[in-house]
Design a protein around this motif. Structure first.
Motif, short mmCIF file in Angstrom:
data_model
loop_
_atom_site.label_atom_id
_atom_site.label_comp_id
_atom_site.label_asym_id
_atom_site.label_seq_id
_atom_site.Cartn_x
_atom_site.Cartn_y
_atom_site.Cartn_z
N GLU A 184 0.84 -1.20 0.00
CA GLU A 184 0.00 0.00 0.00
C GLU A 184 0.87 1.25 0.00
OE1 GLU A 184 -2.74 -0.16 3.24
OE2 GLU A 184 -4.14 -1.46 2.16
N GLN A 185 1.98 1.20 0.73
CA GLN A 185 2.86 2.37 0.81
C GLN A 185 3.47 2.71 -0.55
OE1 GLN A 185 3.40 4.62 3.08
NE2 GLN A 185 4.95 5.67 1.83
N VAL A 186 3.97 1.72 -1.28
CA VAL A 186 4.58 2.03 -2.58
C VAL A 186 3.52 2.45 -3.60
CG1 VAL A 186 6.61 0.57 -2.20
CG2 VAL A 186 4.60 -0.41 -3.34
N LEU A 187 2.29 1.93 -3.46
CA LEU A 187 1.21 2.37 -4.33
C LEU A 187 0.87 3.83 -4.05
CD1 LEU A 187 -1.04 -0.82 -4.21
CD2 LEU A 187 -0.04 0.15 -6.28
N ARG A 188 0.89 4.22 -2.78
CA ARG A 188 0.65 5.63 -2.43
C ARG A 188 1.75 6.51 -3.00
NH1 ARG A 188 -1.63 3.55 2.53
NH2 ARG A 188 0.43 3.44 3.47
N GLU A 189 3.00 6.05 -2.92
CA GLU A 189 4.11 6.84 -3.47
C GLU A 189 3.98 6.98 -4.98
OE1 GLU A 189 8.10 5.95 -1.99
OE2 GLU A 189 7.19 4.83 -0.35
N ALA A 190 3.53 5.92 -5.64
CA ALA A 190 3.33 5.98 -7.09
C ALA A 190 2.21 6.96 -7.43
CB ALA A 190 3.01 4.60 -7.65
N CYS A 191 1.14 6.95 -6.62
CA CYS A 191 0.07 7.94 -6.81
C CYS A 191 0.65 9.35 -6.73
CB CYS A 191 -1.02 7.77 -5.75
SG CYS A 191 -2.12 6.38 -6.01
N GLY A 192 1.57 9.55 -5.80
CA GLY A 192 2.16 10.87 -5.61
C GLY A 192 2.89 11.37 -6.85
N VAL A 193 3.69 10.52 -7.47
CA VAL A 193 4.46 10.96 -8.65
C VAL A 193 3.57 11.09 -9.87
CG1 VAL A 193 6.61 9.98 -7.77
CG2 VAL A 193 5.20 8.63 -9.34
N LEU A 194 2.40 10.45 -9.84
CA LEU A 194 1.47 10.54 -10.97
C LEU A 194 0.42 11.63 -10.77
CD1 LEU A 194 0.94 6.72 -11.63
CD2 LEU A 194 2.02 8.35 -13.20
N GLY A 195 0.45 12.28 -9.60
CA GLY A 195 -0.50 13.35 -9.34
C GLY A 195 -1.91 12.85 -9.07
N LEU A 196 -2.02 11.64 -8.53
CA LEU A 196 -3.33 11.04 -8.24
C LEU A 196 -3.55 10.97 -6.74
CD1 LEU A 196 -3.18 8.03 -10.74
CD2 LEU A 196 -4.43 10.19 -11.07
N SER A 197 -4.81 10.96 -6.33
CA SER A 197 -5.15 10.84 -4.92
C SER A 197 -5.19 9.37 -4.53
CB SER A 197 -6.51 11.48 -4.66
OG SER A 197 -6.98 11.13 -3.36
N PRO A 198 -4.45 8.97 -3.51
CA PRO A 198 -4.48 7.57 -3.06
C PRO A 198 -5.89 7.14 -2.66
CG PRO A 198 -2.62 8.71 -2.08
CD PRO A 198 -3.44 9.75 -2.75
N GLN A 199 -6.69 8.08 -2.13
CA GLN A 199 -8.05 7.76 -1.70
C GLN A 199 -8.91 7.23 -2.84
OE1 GLN A 199 -6.47 10.58 -0.73
NE2 GLN A 199 -6.15 10.02 1.41
N GLU A 200 -8.56 7.64 -4.06
CA GLU A 200 -9.32 7.19 -5.22
C GLU A 200 -9.27 5.67 -5.36
OE1 GLU A 200 -9.24 7.91 -10.08
OE2 GLU A 200 -8.34 9.39 -8.74
N PHE A 201 -8.21 5.08 -4.81
CA PHE A 201 -8.01 3.63 -4.93
C PHE A 201 -8.16 2.93 -3.58
CE2 PHE A 201 -5.61 5.96 -8.09
CZ PHE A 201 -6.05 5.38 -9.26
N GLY A 202 -8.75 3.64 -2.64
CA GLY A 202 -8.97 3.05 -1.32
C GLY A 202 -7.70 2.87 -0.52
N LEU A 203 -6.67 3.66 -0.82
CA LEU A 203 -5.39 3.54 -0.12
C LEU A 203 -5.31 4.53 1.05
CD1 LEU A 203 -3.10 3.24 -3.24
CD2 LEU A 203 -3.62 1.41 -1.61
#
Length: 203
Positions: A184-203
């Motif tokens: 979950e942590q690396v997915l959140r970091e990937a969201c960060g570099v892509l400019g996406l909200s982690p909440q969108e994916f339930g993270l």
């Protein structure tokens, strides 16, 4: 963009379900690590539903929803940027806890090669890119992670591809119905570099 609104609402609802169920079901269901190795678990729509209700069923539902969204976008996901970023994302998920054992590498590679959307690309291209990133992460995780996140960021120019990269990573991470905290942590970091909200994916 209505489709993304729908999946966002769906993810939000499933996240609430997961939070509600967390107290009762706990995270004891991680016992079956073998789920990563089931080649069919990543290709079919219902692959994660069987046997997962007792172990993180809500997360499995979210994975299934994201998988369906990915499949519906297959015709759009043919760019080199999506291919490269998805392989970087898969490698980062595989190495999320800082190391990759050979079995885990083989399991994730199997999931990649059996994925419906990634069948848009020649298997050898996928295998080569995935293993290159895993090697870099295994050799020096902090430096390798920076390199991998740079590759992932290149998919940020197109919102559809950016979301698809996260969805691909999420589906790989949750192939056994459970997404580990490190994943979950690396997915959140990937969201960060892509400019996406982690909440969108339930993270």
């Amino acid at each position: 963009m209505a489709m993304w609104d729908r999946i966002k609402d769906q993810a939000k609802g499933l996240q609430q379900q997961a939070q509600g169920a967390r107290g009762s079901s706990g995270q004891s269901g991680h016992g079956g690590q073998g789920g990563h190795g089931a080649p069919g678990g990543f290709g079919g729509h219902g692959g994660t539903s069987s046997g997962s209700s007792g172990r993180g069923g809500s997360k499995a539902q979210l994975v299934s929803a994201l998988k369906s969204q990915l499949t519906s976008l297959k015709a759009e996901l043919k760019s080199g940027a999506y291919r490269d970023a998805s392989m970087a994302m898969a490698a980062l998920v595989a190495a999320a806890d800082g190391h990759v054992d050979p079995t885990e590498r083989q399991h994730v590679e199997s999931l990649i090669l059996n994925n419906d959307v990634l069948s848009n690309f020649p298997p050898e291209q996928l295998r080569q890119r995935f293993n290159k990133h895993v090697d870099a992460l295994s050799f020096d995780f902090p430096q390798g992670k920076n390199q991998v996140l740079q590759v992932i960021a290149q998919a940020g120019k197109k919102p559809t591809e950016a979301r698809a990269v996260i969805q691909t990573g999420f589906v790989i991470a949750g192939a056994d119905g459970y997404v580990a905290p490190a994943e979950e942590q690396v997915l959140r970091e990937a969201c960060g570099v892509l400019g996406l909200s982690p909440q969108e994916f339930g993270l």
